[in-house]
Design a protein around this motif. Structure first.
Motif, PDB file in Angstrom:
ATOM      1  N   VAL A 198       0.784  -1.362  -0.078  1.00  0.00           N
ATOM      2  CA  VAL A 198       0.077   0.133   0.049  1.00  0.00           C
ATOM      3  C   VAL A 198       0.785   1.401  -0.043  1.00  0.00           C
ATOM      4  O   VAL A 198       1.819   1.280   0.808  1.00  0.00           O
ATOM      5  N   ASP A 199       0.521   2.183  -0.915  1.00  0.00           N
ATOM      6  CA  ASP A 199       1.345   3.433  -0.968  1.00  0.00           C
ATOM      7  C   ASP A 199       0.711   4.431   0.177  1.00  0.00           C
ATOM      8  O   ASP A 199      -0.607   4.720  -0.009  1.00  0.00           O
ATOM      9  N   ILE A 200       1.473   4.814   1.090  1.00  0.00           N
ATOM     10  CA  ILE A 200       0.830   5.683   1.999  1.00  0.00           C
ATOM     11  C   ILE A 200       1.743   7.088   2.000  1.00  0.00           C
ATOM     12  O   ILE A 200       1.590   7.988   2.880  1.00  0.00           O
ATOM     13  N   GLY A 201       2.606   7.015   1.062  1.00  0.00           N
ATOM     14  CA  GLY A 201       3.238   8.408   0.779  1.00  0.00           C
ATOM     15  C   GLY A 201       4.660   8.354   1.466  1.00  0.00           C
ATOM     16  O   GLY A 201       5.198   9.277   1.522  1.00  0.00           O
ATOM     17  N   LEU A 202       5.175   7.094   1.861  1.00  0.00           N
ATOM     18  CA  LEU A 202       6.464   7.149   2.241  1.00  0.00           C
ATOM     19  C   LEU A 202       7.371   6.532   1.124  1.00  0.00           C
ATOM     20  O   LEU A 202       6.926   6.230   0.037  1.00  0.00           O
ATOM     21  N   GLU A 203       8.742   6.794   1.372  1.00  0.00           N
ATOM     22  CA  GLU A 203       9.722   6.111   0.582  1.00  0.00           C
ATOM     23  C   GLU A 203       9.429   4.730   0.094  1.00  0.00           C
ATOM     24  O   GLU A 203       9.444   4.383  -1.340  1.00  0.00           O
ATOM     25  N   ARG A 204       9.220   3.882   0.856  1.00  0.00           N
ATOM     26  CA  ARG A 204       8.843   2.310   0.603  1.00  0.00           C
ATOM     27  C   ARG A 204       7.356   2.136   0.922  1.00  0.00           C
ATOM     28  O   ARG A 204       6.805   2.707   1.766  1.00  0.00           O
ATOM     29  N   ASN A 205       6.813   1.386  -0.161  1.00  0.00           N
ATOM     30  CA  ASN A 205       5.414   1.129  -0.101  1.00  0.00           C
ATOM     31  C   ASN A 205       5.294  -0.009   1.486  1.00  0.00           C
ATOM     32  O   ASN A 205       6.171  -0.589   1.601  1.00  0.00           O
ATOM     33  N   ALA A 206       4.224   0.375   1.961  1.00  0.00           N
ATOM     34  CA  ALA A 206       3.967  -0.338   3.366  1.00  0.00           C
ATOM     35  C   ALA A 206       3.281  -1.692   3.219  1.00  0.00           C
ATOM     36  O   ALA A 206       2.744  -2.058   1.925  1.00  0.00           O
ATOM     37  N   PHE A 207       3.242  -2.613   3.907  1.00  0.00           N
ATOM     38  CA  PHE A 207       2.804  -3.869   3.986  1.00  0.00           C
ATOM     39  C   PHE A 207       1.571  -4.423   4.815  1.00  0.00           C
ATOM     40  O   PHE A 207       1.411  -3.874   6.003  1.00  0.00           O
TER      41      PHE A 207
END
Ligand code: ZN
Length: 492
Positions: free
Chosen positions: A59-68
């Motif tokens: 899931v893209d939450i606007g951080l550098e890495r996508n979250a899980f």
């Protein structure tokens, strides 16, 4: 239980919270504004990839890495926000989530190293006494309350508080809230439902990825999550932060306001109880014991190992007794060090071999007892015949070492580096290789000052031999800033 004191130290970029029990530092929390924790934050995210094989999604939450987001953390979305879809927990992830779908998520674990943040779609909002679970139903009492009668009484109180309000959704009574009255709980309910209303409005008008709700700063989280019945005093060295805590508690836990205090002294608050020294010590490998022995705590990527040693000289006669006392003290000190260093995962403890079975049993009881007071659940496995004990401790945050230190660039974390002699011999081989590859009148060796000294001192004969072998002149030059392992060889 021993009363605890909390000290909060503020500098513009860093907040540190120390837990003191019995005059001894038990735990330290550090939050830096540069890399503040995002655990507890709530985002409106977008599903970027669904992985049916892993029953998970990125899931893209606007951080550098996508979250899980794992399927088990994907709960029915009854969050009643326009544009969000409903889902069923038992279904396959691919039928619950689709790429491009918007989803409201809460961060349960910070990104660590190469791993992205871990998410849940269950929104839960804590205050002092309660946790609010919007979109679910049911009331529960924290599992730590074990007595069935007590649970029932607390549950009735919680139901009464919720019944008197217009709140919908589920509530959990926190461990810290067991002594809360119906009125206290109603303050929590007002506070939490108000917060949720603001979040819902923001989520329905935001474009993902967007931060919908940022959890409180460490100072406020600290007073929110404290088990207040054990707390004697909370002292804060910043007037502004004191006001923030005061304002928060006024709303949800006014009964404890007299226990928070602004610390106005000129002398640093962390000089009380020698906290700075204790933090320093918590970064060392070696921990000294009063009995003269010591622990060596070493962290590798996979686990932490703890080696227990007796002092330098131990008389033969009382050997078993000394070993027993050292192991016993080590068990207590270790439990505190695990908390202080915030070490998680697998921990292997190598106790000194004990000949008396009752001694081993008592060391194990001490270890288990000391670890049982830990808020991070730890599991202790039986001692092996070799005196090894495996502990698994829940890992929630980065260790103190990870927060406060960086890998030493000279040795790349090995803790040792190539000796000057090894570097000299590497240089000799490199010079030979260069001489064979490129025929020149002269060869230049550039190295650090200590290595140059070595080449021209102890290894001067070796250098002369090398010149004879290649039949050319070799010049040696020191270069400032070069590390002991660093060098260049050039044909001139
Ligand atoms: Zn080093």
């Amino acid at each position: 239980m021993m009363p605890e004191e909390i000290l909060v130290n503020f500098t513009p970029c860093e907040t540190r919270v120390a837990v003191i029990k019995n005059g001894i530092l038990q735990k330290i929390d550090v939050e830096r504004s540069r890399n503040a924790s995002i655990t507890g934050n709530i985002y409106l995210g977008v599903v970027v990839r669904v992985l049916p094989g892993m029953q998970a999604a990125f899931v893209d939450i606007g951080l550098e890495r996508n979250a899980f987001l794992h399927a088990q953390d994907l709960v029915p979305s009854q969050q009643k926000i326009p544009g969000l879809q409903q889902s069923d927990p038992k279904a396959d992830i691919a039928s619950l989530l689709a790429e491009g779908q918007r989803i409201l998520v809460k961060v349960v674990k910070n990104p660590m190293g190469r791993k992205g943040a871990r998410l849940t779609s269950q929104i839960s909002l804590p205050s002092c006494n309660l946790v609010y679970l919007p979109g679910t139903d049911g009331m529960r009492v924290a599992q730590s309350v074990q007595d069935p009668e007590c649970r029932e009484r607390l549950l009735q109180r919680l139901k009464e508080a919720v019944g008197n309000s217009s709140a919908d959704g589920g509530f959990i009574l926190r461990t810290a809230g067991v002594s809360a009255s119906v009125d206290d709980m109603q303050s929590d309910i007002r506070f939490l439902t108000g917060m949720w209303d603001r979040m819902r409005r923001k989520a329905s008008t935001s474009e993902p990825p967007a931060l919908i709700h940022q959890d409180f700063p460490l100072s406020v989280r600290t007073v929110r999550d404290l088990a207040w019945e054990n707390i004697e005093k909370v002292r804060v060295d910043s007037r502004e932060m004191f006001e923030q805590m005061h304002q928060f508690l006024q709303e949800v836990k006014p009964g404890v306001l007299d226990r928070i205090e602004h610390y106005p002294d000129a002398s640093p608050i962390f000089d009380l109880y020698g906290i700075e020294d204790e933090i320093q010590k918590a970064l060392n490998r070696k921990v000294m014991l009063k009995s003269g022995g010591y622990l060596v705590i070493e962290r590798t990527e996979a686990m932490t190992t703890v080696d227990i040693n007796t002092g330098s000289f131990v008389g033969r006669r009382n050997l078993e007794e000394t070993i027993f006392r050292t192991n016993l003290e080590a068990a207590a000190v270790l439990a505190r060090q695990l908390r202080l260093r915030n070490l998680g995962g697998i921990i292997i403890v190598d106790f000194i071999d004990m000949a008396v079975a009752e001694h081993s049993a008592q060391v194990m009881r001490t270890l288990e007892h000391e670890l049982s007071r830990d808020e991070n659940k730890a599991q202790v496995n039986e001692m092996t015949a070799l005196g090894l004990v495996e502990i698994t401790r829940k890992r929630t945050r980065e260790s103190l070492e990870e927060v406060l230190t960086e890998v030493c660039p000279s040795c790349d974390g090995r803790g040792s580096r190539k000796s000057r002699l090894t570097t000299c011999y590497e240089i000799f081989r490199e010079t030979l290789r260069t001489a064979r590859a490129v025929d020149a009148q002269e060869y230049l060796i550039v190295a650090s000052q200590p290595v140059v000294d070595w080449l021209q001192g102890e290894e001067a004969a070796g250098l002369a031999d090398l010149e004879a072998v290649i039949g050319r002149k070799i010049t040696v030059r020191a270069k400032a800033g070069y590390d002991q392992e660093q060098y260049d060889v050039a044909a001139m």
